[in-house]
Design a protein around this motif. Structure first.
Motif, PDB file in Angstrom:
ATOM      1  N   ASP A 265       0.824  -1.215   0.000  1.00 26.59           N
ATOM      2  CA  ASP A 265       0.000   0.000   0.000  1.00 26.59           C
ATOM      3  C   ASP A 265       0.854   1.259   0.000  1.00 26.59           C
ATOM      4  O   ASP A 265       0.505   2.262  -0.642  1.00 26.59           O
ATOM      5  N   LYS A 266       1.991   1.208   0.680  1.00 33.45           N
ATOM      6  CA  LYS A 266       2.902   2.362   0.684  1.00 33.45           C
ATOM      7  C   LYS A 266       3.565   2.532  -0.687  1.00 33.45           C
ATOM      8  O   LYS A 266       3.851   3.653  -1.113  1.00 33.45           O
ATOM      9  N   GLU A 267       3.801   1.412  -1.370  1.00 36.00           N
ATOM     10  CA  GLU A 267       4.375   1.492  -2.716  1.00 36.00           C
ATOM     11  C   GLU A 267       3.392   2.108  -3.701  1.00 36.00           C
ATOM     12  O   GLU A 267       3.795   2.828  -4.617  1.00 36.00           O
ATOM     13  N   PHE A 268       2.103   1.833  -3.545  1.00 37.32           N
ATOM     14  CA  PHE A 268       1.111   2.478  -4.400  1.00 37.32           C
ATOM     15  C   PHE A 268       1.239   3.996  -4.286  1.00 37.32           C
ATOM     16  O   PHE A 268       1.235   4.714  -5.295  1.00 37.32           O
ATOM     17  N   GLU A 269       1.351   4.478  -3.070  1.00 34.44           N
ATOM     18  CA  GLU A 269       1.471   5.920  -2.832  1.00 34.44           C
ATOM     19  C   GLU A 269       2.788   6.454  -3.385  1.00 34.44           C
ATOM     20  O   GLU A 269       2.818   7.475  -4.076  1.00 34.44           O
ATOM     21  N   ARG A 270       3.875   5.770  -3.089  1.00 35.84           N
ATOM     22  CA  ARG A 270       5.195   6.242  -3.526  1.00 35.84           C
ATOM     23  C   ARG A 270       5.301   6.302  -5.045  1.00 35.84           C
ATOM     24  O   ARG A 270       5.761   7.311  -5.608  1.00 35.84           O
ATOM     25  N   LEU A 271       4.885   5.248  -5.709  1.00 35.73           N
ATOM     26  CA  LEU A 271       4.998   5.195  -7.161  1.00 35.73           C
ATOM     27  C   LEU A 271       4.175   6.292  -7.826  1.00 35.73           C
ATOM     28  O   LEU A 271       4.632   6.946  -8.767  1.00 35.73           O
ATOM     29  N   ALA A 272       2.963   6.511  -7.321  1.00 35.26           N
ATOM     30  CA  ALA A 272       2.119   7.561  -7.890  1.00 35.26           C
ATOM     31  C   ALA A 272       2.726   8.937  -7.657  1.00 35.26           C
ATOM     32  O   ALA A 272       2.764   9.784  -8.562  1.00 35.26           O
ATOM     33  N   GLU A 273       3.239   9.154  -6.448  1.00 32.36           N
ATOM     34  CA  GLU A 273       3.831  10.454  -6.123  1.00 32.36           C
ATOM     35  C   GLU A 273       5.116  10.713  -6.901  1.00 32.36           C
ATOM     36  O   GLU A 273       5.491  11.873  -7.123  1.00 32.36           O
ATOM     37  N   GLU A 274       5.785   9.651  -7.324  1.00 31.40           N
ATOM     38  CA  GLU A 274       6.997   9.797  -8.126  1.00 31.40           C
ATOM     39  C   GLU A 274       6.697   9.933  -9.618  1.00 31.40           C
ATOM     40  O   GLU A 274       7.617   9.999 -10.429  1.00 31.40           O
ATOM     41  N   GLY A 275       5.418   9.940  -9.968  1.00 34.81           N
ATOM     42  CA  GLY A 275       5.050  10.179 -11.353  1.00 34.81           C
ATOM     43  C   GLY A 275       4.760   8.944 -12.178  1.00 34.81           C
ATOM     44  O   GLY A 275       4.594   9.028 -13.398  1.00 34.81           O
ATOM     45  N   ARG A 276       4.703   7.759 -11.532  1.00 31.42           N
ATOM     46  CA  ARG A 276       4.329   6.551 -12.261  1.00 31.42           C
ATOM     47  C   ARG A 276       2.810   6.558 -12.390  1.00 31.42           C
ATOM     48  O   ARG A 276       2.096   6.330 -11.419  1.00 31.42           O
ATOM     49  N   LYS A 277       2.326   6.799 -13.576  1.00 29.81           N
ATOM     50  CA  LYS A 277       0.890   6.982 -13.787  1.00 29.81           C
ATOM     51  C   LYS A 277       0.158   5.712 -14.191  1.00 29.81           C
ATOM     52  O   LYS A 277      -1.054   5.610 -14.000  1.00 29.81           O
ATOM     53  N   LYS A 278       0.873   4.747 -14.776  1.00 28.00           N
ATOM     54  CA  LYS A 278       0.223   3.535 -15.285  1.00 28.00           C
ATOM     55  C   LYS A 278       0.877   2.316 -14.642  1.00 28.00           C
ATOM     56  O   LYS A 278       1.990   1.941 -14.990  1.00 28.00           O
ATOM     57  N   LEU A 279       0.157   1.701 -13.710  1.00 30.89           N
ATOM     58  CA  LEU A 279       0.730   0.643 -12.879  1.00 30.89           C
ATOM     59  C   LEU A 279       0.061  -0.700 -13.141  1.00 30.89           C
ATOM     60  O   LEU A 279      -1.161  -0.813 -13.133  1.00 30.89           O
TER      61      LEU A 279
END
Length: 344
Positions: A265-279
Motif C-alpha cells: 500500500d505504501k508502494e502504491f502511494e510512492r509510485l504515484a507520487e513519483e510520477g508513475r501513472k500507469k501501474l
C-alpha cells in the motif's frame, strides 16, 4: 500401492456473512503457524479481540468479490482440479487448509478410491510457515491420525522451476499486452520478519538486510523472502523487463510486529507520487485469485493508487485454471507417477 494426488489451497468461508466468516477466521488465525505466539496470548488476541470486530469487516470484503457460484478461490480451484484430472489417470482430490473442504475429507475421498500412496501438492509456489508449511503439517497429522496406511510424498515449493516460470511469465505477458505501463509491481503476501528467522535451518544466515538473499545458502530452501525476490528476478529475465520499471513489495500485514517490507500500500502511494501513472500489479504468491488479490489489490489497491495521483491501474490475474498451468501440474504428477521424479 495405488497412487493418487491431493491438491490443497488456502480455503474460504462458506458464505460472505459474519456467521460463516467468524469460524473460518477462528480456524485460520488460531493456527500456530499463522499467529505464532504463546497459545494463551493467541487465544486472547484472536478470540478476545480480532473475532469481536473483524468478521463483519471481512464479510463485507468477501461480499464484494463473491461469485454467483460461490467463493472465487474455491470455484477456481475446482476448475483447475478438473482440468488436471483430464490429463492424468490418477485419482485427484481437492482439499483446503481451512474451512469445510477439509484435508481429512479429501484424504478420505482418495482412500475410498483405493489410494494409499498420495502426492501432496500445496498450491503455493513459495515456502512459508503460514502457507506451505502449515498445509504439510496438517496433512501429515491427518494422515497419521486417520489414514496410517497411507504414504505421503510432498511436492516441493516450485517457485524456481523453469517450466513454472515460463507459464507465469506467459500469463503476465498476455496481461500486459494491451497496457502501456510505466511500472510493474510484484506484490507478494506479507509475513512477519520473525517467520523468516524461524524458518532458517542455519539459525544465522537470514538477517533480512538486503544482502543475505543474494548469498547462496541452504537457508534459501525455506526462505520466503529470498524465494519471492528470486521469482521477480526470474520473470524479469524471462520477459526481458526493464529493471527500472519493476519492483517487489509485500501486502496483507497484521498487527504491529515488523513485517517484510516494502509494504504494497505504501508502494502504491510512492509510485504515484513519483510520477508513475500507469501501474500493473502481479500477485505471484497466489496461484488462484482470492480475497487478497480481487479485493485488496484489484479494488482497494486501485483506489489507493488513484487517490495518490495514479491514472491507470490493472491487476494481472493469477494462473487460476489456465490450460498451460493445468497441463504443467499434470506433467509433474505424471513424472511422479512414472519416474518418482519431482520438480526441483
Amino acid at each position: 500401492m495405488r497412487k493418487g494426488v491431493l491438491l490443497v489451497n488456502l480455503g474460504s468461508p462458506d458464505s460472505p456473512t459474519s456467521k460463516d466468516v467468524k469460524p473460518y477466521l477462528d480456524e485460520f488465525l488460531m493456527d500456530e503457524r499463522v499467529i505464532d505466539v504463546n497459545p494463551i496470548l493467541r487465544n486472547i488476541i484472536v478470540r478476545g479481540i480480532i473475532l469481536n470486530t473483524r468478521p463483519k469487516r471481512s464479510a463485507k470484503a468477501y461480499a464484494k468479490i463473491w461469485w454467483e457460484e460461490g467463493s472465487p478461490l474455491i470455484i477456481i480451484s475446482e476448475r483447475f482440479t478438473e482440468k488436471v484430472r483430464q490429463h492424468t489417470s490418477l485419482p485427484i482430490a481437492l482439499g483446503m487448509r481451512y474451512g469445510s473442504m477439509s484435508i481429512k475429507g479429501a484424504l478420505q475421498e482418495l482412500k475410498d478410491q483405493g489410494v494409499d500412496d498420495v502426492l501432496l501438492v500445496p498450491l503455493y509456489p513459495h515456502y512459508a510457515m503460514s502457507s506451505y508449511e502449515t498445509v504439510v503439517v496438517k496433512a501429515m497429522q491427518d494422515q497419521q491420525a486417520y489414514f496410517p496406511e497411507m504414504k505421503l510424498t510432498t511436492l516441493p515449493a516450485f517457485y524456481h522451476n523453469q517450466d513454472y516460470i515460463k507459464v507465469l511469465s506467459k500469463s503476465i505477458k498476455e496481461g500486459l499486452a494491451n497496457f502501456d505501463y510505466d511500472h510493474i509491481l510484484f506484490s507478494y503476501h506479507g509475513i512477519p520478519e520473525r517467520h523468516i528467522r524461524k524458518s532458517d535451518p542455519t539459525k544465522f544466515h537470514c538477517k533480512i538486510d538486503g544482502k543475505c538473499c543474494s548469498i547462496n545458502s541452504v537457508a534459501h530452501h525455506t526462505c520466503y523472502r529470498h524465494q519471492c525476490y528470486a521469482t521477480t528476478e526470474m520473470v524479469k529475465k524471462e520477459l526481458g523487463l526493464d529493471s527500472e520499471k519493476v519492483s517487489t513489495s509485500f501486502q496483507s500485514r497484521l498487527g504491529s510486529d515488523p513485517w517484510l517490507q516494502p509494504f504494497t500500500d505504501k508502494e502504491f502511494e510512492r509510485l504515484a507520487e513519483e510520477g508513475r501513472k500507469k501501474l500493473a500489479v502481479i500477485t505471484p504468491a497466489f496461484v488462484s485469485d482470492c480475497l487478497e488479490t480481487l479485493e485488496e489489490i484489484a479494488m482497494e489497491g486501485k483506489e489507493e493508487f488513484e487517490e495518490a495521483g495514479g491514472e491507470e491501474f490493472i491487476h494481472i490475474s493469477c494462473l487460476n485454471d489456465r490450460d498451460d498451468w493445468a497441463s504443467l501440474m499434470s506433467q509433474w504428477i505424471t513424472d511422479w507417477q512414472t519416474e518418482e521424479k519431482l520438480p526441483v
